[in-house]
Enzyme design. Structure first.
Site, PDB file in Angstrom:
ATOM      1  N   LYS A  13       0.816  -1.217   0.000  1.00 18.59           N
ATOM      2  CA  LYS A  13       0.000   0.000   0.000  1.00 18.59           C
ATOM      3  C   LYS A  13       0.852   1.270   0.000  1.00 18.59           C
ATOM      4  CE  LYS A  13      -3.929  -2.254   2.244  1.00 18.59           C
ATOM      5  NZ  LYS A  13      -4.263  -2.896   1.021  1.00 18.59           N
ATOM      6  N   CYS A  14       2.114   1.127  -0.271  1.00 14.90           N
ATOM      7  CA  CYS A  14       3.058   2.244  -0.316  1.00 14.90           C
ATOM      8  C   CYS A  14       3.005   2.918  -1.686  1.00 14.90           C
ATOM      9  CB  CYS A  14       4.463   1.703  -0.044  1.00 14.90           C
ATOM     10  SG  CYS A  14       5.783   2.931  -0.124  1.00 14.90           S
TER      11      CYS A  14
END
Length: 158
Positions: A34-35
């Site tokens: 989710k970066c």
């Protein structure tokens, strides 16, 4: 000691050590799906596909220490990486890469290969460590360095 001496867990919970990669060039990366840097999974996968037969092993260690960007279970992380990014290189069990709870492998990597201005801390997801065929750390790359910028270093080691 070198990277081969540290036990790690697969994303299925089995303990092993990195000695299975002896004789190969390793690219060790702490990852997070989710970066904002998650598109680097694609570049890492390309390196894996292009150089695996010549002896490169890309290995990922998911980490949730940076803004909760890897909250899933090991199996969820593996599925997300396969479905969203086409990842086939090995992903190990989620670990901590900084602080008192840092995995011993990452304590070793950061001690032996400090970052900018001698900092030992991992600053963010997608910090990369390039390891030669003898298990020695060759270079540490900042999170913002895309995988394609590492390719020439990998080619020299292969």
């Amino acid at each position: 000691m070198n990277v081969y001496d540290y036990p790690v867990h697969t994303n299925h919970g089995k303990e092993e050590n990195l000695s299975k990669y002896k004789g190969q060039v390793l690219l060790i990366v702490n990852t997070a799906t989710k970066c904002g840097l998650a598109p680097q999974f694609g570049g890492l996968q390309q390196l894996h596909e292009k150089y695996a037969e010549r002896g490169l092993a890309v290995v990922g260690f998911p980490c949730n220490q940076f803004l909760n960007q890897e909250p899933g279970t090991d199996s969820e992380i593996s599925s997300t990486c396969q479905l969203n990014f086409g990842v086939t290189f090995p992903l190990y069990a989620k670990i901590d890469v900084k602080g008192k709870s840092a995995h011993p492998l990452y304590r070793y990597l950061t001690k032996e290969s400090p970052g900018l201005f001698g900092s030992k801390a991992i600053k963010w997801n997608f910090t990369k460590f390039l390891i030669d065929r003898e298990g020695r750390i060759v270079k540490r790359f900042a999170p913002t360095v895309p995988p394609e910028k590492i390719e020439s270093y990998i080619q020299k080691l292969l």
